[in-house]
Design an enzyme around this catalytic site. Sequence first.
Site, short mmCIF file in Angstrom:
data_model
loop_
_atom_site.label_atom_id
_atom_site.label_comp_id
_atom_site.label_asym_id
_atom_site.label_seq_id
_atom_site.Cartn_x
_atom_site.Cartn_y
_atom_site.Cartn_z
N ASP A 7 1.12 -1.30 -0.12
CA ASP A 7 0.09 -0.01 0.19
C ASP A 7 0.87 1.13 -0.16
O ASP A 7 2.11 1.12 0.51
CB ASP A 7 -0.79 -0.01 1.26
CG ASP A 7 -1.59 1.35 1.56
OD1 ASP A 7 -2.30 1.80 0.37
OD2 ASP A 7 -1.41 1.79 2.57
MG LIG Z 1 -2.89 3.22 3.48
#
Ligand SMILES: [Mg+2]
Length: 226
Positions: A7
């Site tokens: 991410d």
């Molecule tokens: Mg994040």
Amino acid sequence: MKDIFFDLDDTIFDFKKAEAIAMKTTLEHYGIEPTQDVIHLYSVINQSQWELLEKKLLTKNEVKIRRFKLFLDALMHTAKPEEVAAFYENRLSIGHYFIEGAEEMLRALHGAYRLHLVSNGVYEVAMSRLNSSTIVPLFDHIFISGALGVDKPAKEFFDACFAQISDFDPAQAVIVGDSLTSDILGGKNAGITTIWFNPHQKSATSIIPDYEINNLGEIEELLHVL
Ligand SMILES: [Mg+2]
């Protein structure tokens, strides 16, 4: 393990810091004093709108405007949400700040694994921020939901990523992210191993990650035993 999906926001880049600085500049531009209460109000509204997006109740474009409409309404400010949103996005697309240890970790893993970025966001904004850093060449692929037309945690998002990776095997893949609702749930939906990056040691919810780390320095050792 062969493929690692990272991410971006609050896992690699310190988005909270970037957001705070862009927000302060935006508020000042519109004559609003950037007090802690005002900034907290925006954060709460912003988070609630992203959660609606994750539940597919809003589109990304709706989130971008609605968060400012709700915020300006709460402050009884007369500025146009569309204009404030555009000003803010512009500020946010400038520069980057790393989560502690992120750059060192990526350089340590690069070469030993195939690294990929998986981020929910606006493609141009994400790329502008990434290009202001030197980490782009460390990634085999950069997957931004705005370009794929579907967001984490949808299985379709991950299917679109996997389709672009040669000889991909979900049993040899892991996702690392700070969000239980988008990264960890997404990884589960996609059938890959999940590592929750939980620097503030929040308590887990009904979404249970396979592994949990509190700082990025723990990843290299953990990957050795997976
Ligand atoms: Mg994040």
